[in-house]
Design an enzyme around this catalytic site. Structure first.
Site, short mmCIF file in Angstrom:
data_model
loop_
_atom_site.label_atom_id
_atom_site.label_comp_id
_atom_site.label_asym_id
_atom_site.label_seq_id
_atom_site.Cartn_x
_atom_site.Cartn_y
_atom_site.Cartn_z
N SER A 145 0.87 -1.18 0.00
CA SER A 145 0.00 0.00 0.00
C SER A 145 0.90 1.22 0.00
O SER A 145 2.04 1.15 0.48
CB SER A 145 -0.87 0.00 1.26
OG SER A 145 -1.48 1.27 1.44
N TYR A 158 -1.01 -1.06 10.42
CA TYR A 158 -1.28 -1.33 9.00
C TYR A 158 -0.13 -0.81 8.14
O TYR A 158 0.41 -1.53 7.30
CB TYR A 158 -2.60 -0.64 8.61
CG TYR A 158 -2.96 -0.79 7.16
CD1 TYR A 158 -3.58 -1.95 6.69
CD2 TYR A 158 -2.70 0.23 6.24
CE1 TYR A 158 -3.92 -2.08 5.35
CE2 TYR A 158 -3.03 0.11 4.90
CZ TYR A 158 -3.64 -1.05 4.46
OH TYR A 158 -3.97 -1.18 3.14
N1 NAD Z 1 -9.03 -0.57 -1.07
C1 NAD Z 1 -8.02 0.24 -0.96
O1 NAD Z 1 -8.17 1.47 -1.13
C2 NAD Z 1 -6.63 -0.28 -0.67
C3 NAD Z 1 -5.56 0.62 -0.67
C4 NAD Z 1 -4.27 0.15 -0.41
C5 NAD Z 1 -4.08 -1.21 -0.17
N2 NAD Z 1 -5.14 -2.06 -0.16
C6 NAD Z 1 -4.86 -3.46 0.11
O2 NAD Z 1 -5.51 -4.27 -0.84
C7 NAD Z 1 -5.79 -5.55 -0.28
C8 NAD Z 1 -7.25 -5.90 -0.51
O3 NAD Z 1 -8.04 -4.91 0.15
P1 NAD Z 1 -9.56 -4.61 -0.21
O4 NAD Z 1 -9.70 -3.17 -0.35
O5 NAD Z 1 -10.02 -5.53 -1.29
O6 NAD Z 1 -10.23 -5.00 1.20
P2 NAD Z 1 -11.27 -6.14 1.56
O7 NAD Z 1 -11.58 -5.99 3.01
O8 NAD Z 1 -12.40 -6.11 0.60
O9 NAD Z 1 -10.42 -7.47 1.34
C9 NAD Z 1 -9.60 -8.04 2.32
C10 NAD Z 1 -9.92 -9.52 2.38
O10 NAD Z 1 -9.03 -10.18 3.29
C11 NAD Z 1 -9.80 -11.14 4.01
N3 NAD Z 1 -9.14 -11.46 5.27
C12 NAD Z 1 -9.10 -10.71 6.40
N4 NAD Z 1 -8.45 -11.36 7.37
C13 NAD Z 1 -8.06 -12.56 6.85
C14 NAD Z 1 -7.37 -13.67 7.36
N5 NAD Z 1 -6.92 -13.70 8.63
N6 NAD Z 1 -7.15 -14.74 6.55
C15 NAD Z 1 -7.61 -14.74 5.28
N7 NAD Z 1 -8.29 -13.70 4.73
C16 NAD Z 1 -8.52 -12.64 5.51
C17 NAD Z 1 -11.15 -10.46 4.22
O11 NAD Z 1 -12.17 -11.39 4.55
C18 NAD Z 1 -11.36 -9.76 2.89
O12 NAD Z 1 -12.07 -10.57 1.96
C19 NAD Z 1 -5.39 -5.46 1.20
O13 NAD Z 1 -4.11 -6.02 1.37
C20 NAD Z 1 -5.38 -3.97 1.45
O14 NAD Z 1 -4.50 -3.61 2.51
C21 NAD Z 1 -6.42 -1.62 -0.40
#
Ligand code: NAD
Length: 266
Positions: A145, A158
């Site tokens: 991120s 985070y």
């Molecule tokens: N959405 C954004 O703006 C953004 C920005 C920067 C980074 N990210 C990163 O992108 C990735 C996906 O994020 P997203 O936005 O799709 O969020 P999201 O919450 O939709 O997806 C995260 C997924 O991880 C799963 N998860 C949580 N704990 C877990 C565990 N212990 N074991 C297995 N699975 C688990 C959740 O159930 C969920 O489906 C993450 O790593 C997040 O940090 C997202």
């Protein structure tokens, strides 16, 4: 010929906003995809549209035995492993808001976030790499991120986990490159997911002033980059962290203020 024909992939956090878009895209490009998530129902929802090319698996990224079983189940089902997208992140609505500052964060929250976000990625690599090497090589893509490259007012655990993922990526690339394992990270800035739509009112608008592209990116934009890094088209790229954030980190800090000043000045 599709870019990922004959390849087998795992997407962790595959039931989420970005993970489900990646699973869909990898399958469109010809891969067979294990969609792995802590929530079995969301993994199933994301895997179902992939038909026989999808496999829903429930697992906990913070539990070594569970990660190992998830990797083994994928290889048993599809016969090999070529691509790992480590993408899960702890986004628990009760725990995540407790991820605040060095002084205020409860230690158990710090540990839990690092266990899922960082140790979970190490475990994915630990159990996936031997299968990839046995199959002739592979590509690992870790979701970092922009929060891993710059400080913020909250979410110290985070951000620290994401910074460490960028380092982990370089170590895996260095240590396993000659075994034909590539490892890169993608670093999204703000991405338009359902979760973001529900966030603090006004936050989206504040952040938008600091990106260079007219609109925010979507999960499909992240999926396109992951598919490229998974494919042989990126065969000379390894150990890199690629920010995918509308230029959110490339400009001078005063960019948004200067734009507002220029607009006022006409
Ligand atoms: N959405 C954004 O703006 C953004 C920005 C920067 C980074 N990210 C990163 O992108 C990735 C996906 O994020 P997203 O936005 O799709 O969020 P999201 O919450 O939709 O997806 C995260 C997924 O991880 C799963 N998860 C949580 N704990 C877990 C565990 N212990 N074991 C297995 N699975 C688990 C959740 O159930 C969920 O489906 C993450 O790593 C997040 O940090 C997202």
């Amino acid at each position: 010929m599709k870019r990922l024909e004959g390849k087998v992939a795992i997407v962790t956090g595959g039931g989420g906003g970005i993970g489900s878009a990646v699973a869909r895209r990898l399958a469109e490009e010809g891969a067979k995809v294990a969609v792995a998530d802590i929530f079995e129902d969301s993994a199933r929802r994301a895997a179902e549209p992939l038909g026989g090319n999808g496999l829903a698996l429930a697992f906990d990224a913070s539990d070594a035995a569970s990660v190992k079983a998830m990797v083994e189940a994928t290889v048993t089902h599809f016969g090999r492993l070529d691509i790992l997208h480590n993408n899960a992140a702890m986004t628990d609505p009760v725990k995540s808001p407790q991820d605040t500052t060095a002084v205020d964060i409860p230690l158990e929250i710090w540990r839990e976030i690092l266990d899922v976000n960082l140790t979970g990625y190490l475990l994915g690599c630990k159990y996936a790499i031997p299968h990839m090497v046995a199959g002739g090589g592979g590509s690992i893509i870790n979701t970092a991120s922009n929060s891993g490259s710059a400080g913020d007012l909250a979410r110290i655990a985070y951000g620290s986990s994401k910074g460490a993922i960028i380092a982990l990526t370089k170590y895996v690339a260095t240590q396993h490159g000659r075994q034909n394992i590539r490892c890169n990270s993608v670093a999204p800035g703000v991405v338009l997911t359902e979760a973001l739509e529900k966030t603090v009112p006004g936050l989206k608008e504040i952040i938008k002033r600091h990106i260079l592209t007219p609109e925010f990116g979507t999960p499909d934009d992240i999926a396109a980059l992951v598919a490229f890094l998974a494919s042989d088209e990126s065969r000379y790229i390894t150990g890199e962290n690629i920010s995918i954030s509308g230029g959110g980190l490339v400009h001078q800090p005063h960019y948004a203020d200067l734009m507002a000043f220029m607009e006022q000045a006409g």
